[in-house]
Design an enzyme around this catalytic site. Structure first.
Site, PDB file in Angstrom:
ATOM      1  N   PRO A 295     -36.939  -7.923 -34.107  1.00 15.39           N
ATOM      2  CG  PRO A 295     -34.723  -8.088 -34.782  1.00 15.39           C
ATOM      3  CD  PRO A 295     -36.041  -7.537 -35.189  1.00 15.39           C
TER       4      PRO A 295
ATOM      5  NE  ARG B  62     -57.324 -19.256 -35.702  1.00 13.80           N
ATOM      6  CZ  ARG B  62     -57.839 -19.652 -34.533  1.00 13.80           C
ATOM      7  NH1 ARG B  62     -57.642 -18.908 -33.460  1.00 13.80           N
ATOM      8  NH2 ARG B  62     -58.543 -20.742 -34.449  1.00 13.80           N
TER       9      ARG B  62
HETATM   10  C1  LIG Z   1     -34.468  -6.492 -40.444  1.00 18.30           C
HETATM   11  O1  LIG Z   1     -35.826  -6.648 -40.127  1.00 18.30           O
HETATM   12  C2  LIG Z   1     -36.161  -7.700 -39.302  1.00 18.30           C
HETATM   13  C3  LIG Z   1     -35.221  -8.653 -38.979  1.00 18.30           C
HETATM   14  C4  LIG Z   1     -35.593  -9.675 -38.117  1.00 18.30           C
HETATM   15  C5  LIG Z   1     -36.893  -9.736 -37.615  1.00 18.30           C
HETATM   16  N1  LIG Z   1     -37.411 -10.672 -36.727  1.00 18.30           N
HETATM   17  C6  LIG Z   1     -38.658 -10.435 -36.420  1.00 18.30           C
HETATM   18  C7  LIG Z   1     -39.489 -11.223 -35.484  1.00 18.30           C
HETATM   19  O2  LIG Z   1     -40.702 -10.951 -35.403  1.00 18.30           O
HETATM   20  O3  LIG Z   1     -38.911 -12.092 -34.825  1.00 18.30           O
HETATM   21  S1  LIG Z   1     -39.301  -9.073 -37.191  1.00 18.30           S
HETATM   22  C8  LIG Z   1     -37.790  -8.753 -37.977  1.00 18.30           C
HETATM   23  C9  LIG Z   1     -37.449  -7.720 -38.810  1.00 18.30           C
END
Ligand SMILES: COc1ccc2nc(C(=O)O)sc2c1
Length: 248
Positions: free
Chosen positions: A90, A159
């Site tokens: 995130p 793709r």
């Molecule tokens: C706890 O692991 C996570 C949590 C949220 C998250 N959000 C992602 C995103 O690509 O927005 S990857 C990802 C990995």
């Protein structure tokens, strides 16, 4: 292209066996290998997480299993080919079509989708000294882990690989002059029957007038983009748009 995924939920990556990516694997265009992180744990509970230093909620993914996993994946690859580590997180930079194009030009991607509160930072820092590393996010919403992002990124990249899209599909992507409309959202599409639940299709689409149809589609793309993503209109190249209009 070789693509490795290390995850505690290998079954989450089953969709990589179907559709476009699945076909690319069958055709030998994509070599996808999914690994269970827990095979690199050595305790009876196959522990991959522990409490965070400094306190706070949740758990952090331990560095040891990840280090052993990534070292094992590397050792299983061609010594002359450098892997690119892709870490869905995130806190990553936005995943974009531009980055998809960039990644599609790499011979080997290794995905490290996190769970819990994330992976011990030292893992990414250590591998960033040896590998190209991209920390990316697929969007501003809360996910439980990075596996969904791996599916999204893999499809967007696969793709773009030569031979993966059929001519008809890849040609569809060239339907707008490059840079002119490429950044606009697609307008509405219609197919048979001509009337459905008393709803007609736009008359222009059956006029046989290709210029009128192209103008109508351009205007619809602008309307939709203006309504849903006005920021994309700012990115359009006015000169390319004029050239497109003149070609209509
Ligand atoms: C706890 O692991 C996570 C949590 C949220 C998250 N959000 C992602 C995103 O690509 O927005 S990857 C990802 C990995």
């Amino acid at each position: 292209m070789r693509l490795d995924v290390v995850t505690i939920f290998p079954e989450y990556l089953e969709p990589l066996n179907v559709s476009l990516v699945g076909k690319a694997r069958v055709n030998g265009l994509l070599d996808v290998r999914v690994h269970d992180l827990r095979q690199w744990t050595h305790d009876r509970h196959n522990t991959v997480d522990d409490s965070p230093y400094g306190g706070g909620p949740g758990m952090v993914m331990k560095p040891d299993p990840w280090g052993e996993a990534l070292d094992a994946v590397r050792a299983d690859g061609d010594p002359g080919i450098a892997p690119v580590l892709v870490v869905p997180t995130p806190s990553g930079r936005p995943f974009t079509q531009e980055l998809a194009v960039e990644l599609s030009g790499r011979p080997w991607l290794v995905f490290a989708p996190a769970r819990y509160e994330g992976i011990d930072r030292r893992v990414i820092d250590a591998y960033a000294e040896q590998w190209e590393v991209h920390e990316v996010s697929i969007g501003d919403y809360v996910l439980a882990g990075g596996e969904a992002a791996v599916l999204v990124i893999t499809e967007a990249v696969a793709r773009l690989l030569p031979g993966v899209l059929g001519n008809a599909e890849s040609h569809r992507d060239d339907s707008f002059a490059p840079g002119a409309m490429a950044d606009l959202l697609e307008g509405p599409v219609y197919t048979k029957p001509p009337v459905w639940r008393d709803r007609d299709i736009p008359e222009v689409l059956v006029s046989g007038h290709h210029g009128r149809i192209a103008r109508w589609r351009r205007d619809q793309a602008f309307r939709r983009t203006d309504a849903h993503r006005p920021d994309l209109i700012e990115r359009c190249d006015p000169a390319a748009l004029d050239k497109y209009d003149r070609a209509l």
